[in-house]
Design a protein around this motif. Sequence first.
Motif, PDB file in Angstrom:
ATOM      1  N   ALA A 127      -1.331  13.015  29.292  1.00 41.80           N
ATOM      2  CA  ALA A 127       0.037  13.261  29.134  1.00 41.80           C
ATOM      3  C   ALA A 127       0.203  13.023  27.609  1.00 41.80           C
ATOM      4  CB  ALA A 127       0.701  12.276  29.817  1.00 41.80           C
ATOM      5  N   LEU A 128       0.831  14.033  27.096  1.00 39.22           N
ATOM      6  CA  LEU A 128       1.240  13.900  25.657  1.00 39.22           C
ATOM      7  C   LEU A 128       2.254  12.678  25.421  1.00 39.22           C
ATOM      8  CD1 LEU A 128       0.872  17.438  24.492  1.00 39.22           C
ATOM      9  CD2 LEU A 128      -0.847  15.656  24.406  1.00 39.22           C
ATOM     10  N   ALA A 129       3.261  12.608  26.208  1.00 42.50           N
ATOM     11  CA  ALA A 129       4.099  11.600  26.572  1.00 42.50           C
ATOM     12  C   ALA A 129       4.650  11.732  27.780  1.00 42.50           C
ATOM     13  CB  ALA A 129       5.629  12.166  25.528  1.00 42.50           C
ATOM     14  N   TRP A 130       5.402  10.423  27.941  1.00 41.86           N
ATOM     15  CA  TRP A 130       5.587  10.142  29.667  1.00 41.86           C
ATOM     16  C   TRP A 130       6.559   9.039  29.661  1.00 41.86           C
ATOM     17  CZ3 TRP A 130       4.804   5.132  31.385  1.00 41.86           C
ATOM     18  CH2 TRP A 130       3.826   4.391  30.576  1.00 41.86           C
ATOM     19  N   THR A 131       7.398   8.628  30.849  1.00 44.65           N
ATOM     20  CA  THR A 131       8.233   7.494  31.219  1.00 44.65           C
ATOM     21  C   THR A 131       8.190   7.393  32.556  1.00 44.65           C
ATOM     22  OG1 THR A 131      10.235   6.678  30.763  1.00 44.65           O
ATOM     23  CG2 THR A 131      10.314   8.779  31.315  1.00 44.65           C
ATOM     24  N   PHE A 132       8.165   6.013  32.842  1.00 43.79           N
ATOM     25  CA  PHE A 132       8.602   5.602  34.318  1.00 43.79           C
ATOM     26  C   PHE A 132       9.936   5.989  34.550  1.00 43.79           C
ATOM     27  CE2 PHE A 132       4.771   2.807  34.008  1.00 43.79           C
ATOM     28  CZ  PHE A 132       3.924   3.453  34.623  1.00 43.79           C
ATOM     29  N   ALA A 133      10.186   6.605  35.774  1.00 47.44           N
ATOM     30  CA  ALA A 133      11.635   6.821  36.278  1.00 47.44           C
ATOM     31  C   ALA A 133      12.126   5.785  37.509  1.00 47.44           C
ATOM     32  CB  ALA A 133      11.764   8.200  36.636  1.00 47.44           C
ATOM     33  N   ALA A 134      11.098   5.360  38.056  1.00 42.53           N
ATOM     34  CA  ALA A 134      11.685   4.615  39.265  1.00 42.53           C
ATOM     35  C   ALA A 134      10.319   3.765  40.026  1.00 42.53           C
ATOM     36  CB  ALA A 134      12.328   5.652  40.658  1.00 42.53           C
ATOM     37  N   ALA A 187      16.911  13.263  36.706  1.00 40.56           N
ATOM     38  CA  ALA A 187      16.008  12.695  37.937  1.00 40.56           C
ATOM     39  C   ALA A 187      16.663  11.609  38.662  1.00 40.56           C
ATOM     40  CB  ALA A 187      14.535  12.389  37.533  1.00 40.56           C
ATOM     41  N   HIS A 188      17.425  10.911  37.719  1.00 39.44           N
ATOM     42  CA  HIS A 188      18.294   9.738  38.475  1.00 39.44           C
ATOM     43  C   HIS A 188      19.274  10.275  39.082  1.00 39.44           C
ATOM     44  CE1 HIS A 188      16.443   6.243  35.827  1.00 39.44           C
ATOM     45  NE2 HIS A 188      15.536   6.849  36.749  1.00 39.44           N
ATOM     46  N   GLU A 189      19.940  11.455  38.699  1.00 38.09           N
ATOM     47  CA  GLU A 189      21.008  12.062  39.180  1.00 38.09           C
ATOM     48  C   GLU A 189      20.754  12.594  40.645  1.00 38.09           C
ATOM     49  OE1 GLU A 189      22.441  15.013  36.652  1.00 38.09           O
ATOM     50  OE2 GLU A 189      23.478  13.277  35.258  1.00 38.09           O
ATOM     51  N   LEU A 190      19.576  12.897  40.739  1.00 36.88           N
ATOM     52  CA  LEU A 190      18.984  13.387  41.968  1.00 36.88           C
ATOM     53  C   LEU A 190      18.457  12.433  43.030  1.00 36.88           C
ATOM     54  CD1 LEU A 190      16.494  16.140  40.394  1.00 36.88           C
ATOM     55  CD2 LEU A 190      18.596  16.642  41.884  1.00 36.88           C
ATOM     56  N   LEU A 191      18.278  11.384  42.465  1.00 35.80           N
ATOM     57  CA  LEU A 191      17.901  10.254  43.306  1.00 35.80           C
ATOM     58  C   LEU A 191      18.726   9.020  43.728  1.00 35.80           C
ATOM     59  CD1 LEU A 191      14.354   9.501  41.535  1.00 35.80           C
ATOM     60  CD2 LEU A 191      14.815  10.969  43.582  1.00 35.80           C
ATOM     61  N   GLY A 193      21.022   6.976  46.002  1.00 34.45           N
ATOM     62  CA  GLY A 193      20.945   6.676  47.386  1.00 34.45           C
ATOM     63  C   GLY A 193      19.653   6.769  47.887  1.00 34.45           C
ATOM     64  N   HIS A 194      18.592   7.123  47.101  1.00 28.95           N
ATOM     65  CA  HIS A 194      17.235   6.970  47.719  1.00 28.95           C
ATOM     66  C   HIS A 194      16.743   5.341  47.602  1.00 28.95           C
ATOM     67  CE1 HIS A 194      15.351  10.923  47.562  1.00 28.95           C
ATOM     68  NE2 HIS A 194      16.588  11.228  47.285  1.00 28.95           N
ATOM     69  N   GLY A 195      15.877   5.015  48.572  1.00 27.60           N
ATOM     70  CA  GLY A 195      15.455   3.931  48.670  1.00 27.60           C
ATOM     71  C   GLY A 195      14.529   3.370  47.299  1.00 27.60           C
ATOM     72  N   VAL A 196      14.853   3.509  46.125  1.00 26.13           N
ATOM     73  CA  VAL A 196      13.917   3.429  45.038  1.00 26.13           C
ATOM     74  C   VAL A 196      14.716   2.593  43.873  1.00 26.13           C
ATOM     75  CG1 VAL A 196      12.083   5.140  45.502  1.00 26.13           C
ATOM     76  CG2 VAL A 196      14.209   5.642  43.942  1.00 26.13           C
ATOM     77  N   GLU A 197      14.050   1.626  43.163  1.00 28.69           N
ATOM     78  CA  GLU A 197      14.741   1.110  41.879  1.00 28.69           C
ATOM     79  C   GLU A 197      14.684   2.343  40.778  1.00 28.69           C
ATOM     80  OE1 GLU A 197      13.972  -2.896  38.903  1.00 28.69           O
ATOM     81  OE2 GLU A 197      12.700  -2.456  40.904  1.00 28.69           O
ATOM     82  N   LEU A 198      15.884   2.302  40.471  1.00 36.27           N
ATOM     83  CA  LEU A 198      15.739   3.197  39.311  1.00 36.27           C
ATOM     84  C   LEU A 198      15.572   2.700  37.806  1.00 36.27           C
ATOM     85  CD1 LEU A 198      18.916   5.630  39.893  1.00 36.27           C
ATOM     86  CD2 LEU A 198      16.348   5.776  40.695  1.00 36.27           C
ATOM     87  N   LEU A 199      14.776   3.164  37.196  1.00 35.31           N
ATOM     88  CA  LEU A 199      14.313   2.422  35.853  1.00 35.31           C
ATOM     89  C   LEU A 199      14.905   3.419  34.587  1.00 35.31           C
ATOM     90  CD1 LEU A 199      10.677   1.825  36.614  1.00 35.31           C
ATOM     91  CD2 LEU A 199      12.359   0.162  37.059  1.00 35.31           C
ATOM     92  N   ALA A 200      16.302   2.902  34.537  1.00 29.15           N
ATOM     93  CA  ALA A 200      17.022   3.659  33.547  1.00 29.15           C
ATOM     94  C   ALA A 200      16.558   3.282  31.949  1.00 29.15           C
ATOM     95  CB  ALA A 200      18.390   3.321  33.734  1.00 29.15           C
ATOM     96  N   ASP A 201      16.024   1.943  31.840  1.00 30.55           N
ATOM     97  CA  ASP A 201      15.712   1.689  30.298  1.00 30.55           C
ATOM     98  C   ASP A 201      14.328   1.687  29.920  1.00 30.55           C
ATOM     99  OD1 ASP A 201      18.638   1.342  30.026  1.00 30.55           O
ATOM    100  OD2 ASP A 201      18.489  -0.724  30.887  1.00 30.55           O
TER     101      ASP A 201
END
Length: 297
Positions: A127-134, A187-191, A193-201
């Motif tokens: 991956a040339l660049a990446w981030t965790f989302a949840a 992605a967070h807009e799509l998620l 209400g999902h049962g995951v912790e969103l990692l905004a920062d």
Amino acid sequence: MSTGLGWRDGRAVLSAVHGRRVHEREVVPGVEVGWLLGGPRRCIGAWLEGQDERTPCPHHAVIAADGAAVQCASCQSVDRGLALARDQILDDGRTYRLYLAWFGEGLLKVGLTAEQRGTSRLLEQGALAWTFAARGALPAVRRAELTVAASGLARERFKSRVKPDHWWEHGDVDHRRALLTDARVRAHELLRGHGVELLADHPVTDHVGVFGLTDGAPDVYRAVEALADGAVLAGRLRPPIGRHLLLDQPDDGTPLLLDTRLLTGWTLAPAAGRPSAGLALSERVRPAEPDTQEALF
């Protein structure tokens, strides 16, 4: 026998086994390597549930010399990693992270990795660049992955052959950071209400420099398409790119690019001082810059 290349604690490591003894060697840019391949190419075994080490193939099965598959059908059927990828494991009690990974323009991937693996999966994929989302339990993170993929925002997988085409041109670090930050917001807009912790920062991590691609890939290189019994692979290592190795050839010869999955399963012997030989190669050339003058008239 070579068991391939993996990343641990931010370091690329080549591994091999002799019986049950594991030998590891860090991939160090600038080092000269030379390997004589001995066949037949054999299955590397499987990672079994509850085991911390790979279990050798009980059949010592021979596998195709020119294929990307590194396991026989029997070992594939019991391998824990493959079972996870095929959704045959519904939950294993571990925490997983959802990631967004960028491999070039138009190549945005969504995937998951066990939290205990850290960033190794992103490095191994190149991956040339990446981030965790949840983050969350496997069932919830898998549903989140499917949701993002179904929206068209990102895909679950790309063929590895398309990735090197984007190593020549990949924009600047600000472009990559902005693209992934925006993708995570979407992605967070799509998620919600999902049962995951969103990692905004969570920060965006850039690997272009780590992979030695700041100035892009070599203008011309030759990709190794297949290996054979008696072949010699040699050269001076450049920084590894995911599971790929770039090897400069003597006397400024055209560099070679090796997908190390092709090396896996062969018996390796030292071949110091011998040139590369017996390799099936294809030439890759940087595309010409588009002619912008025609657009003016």
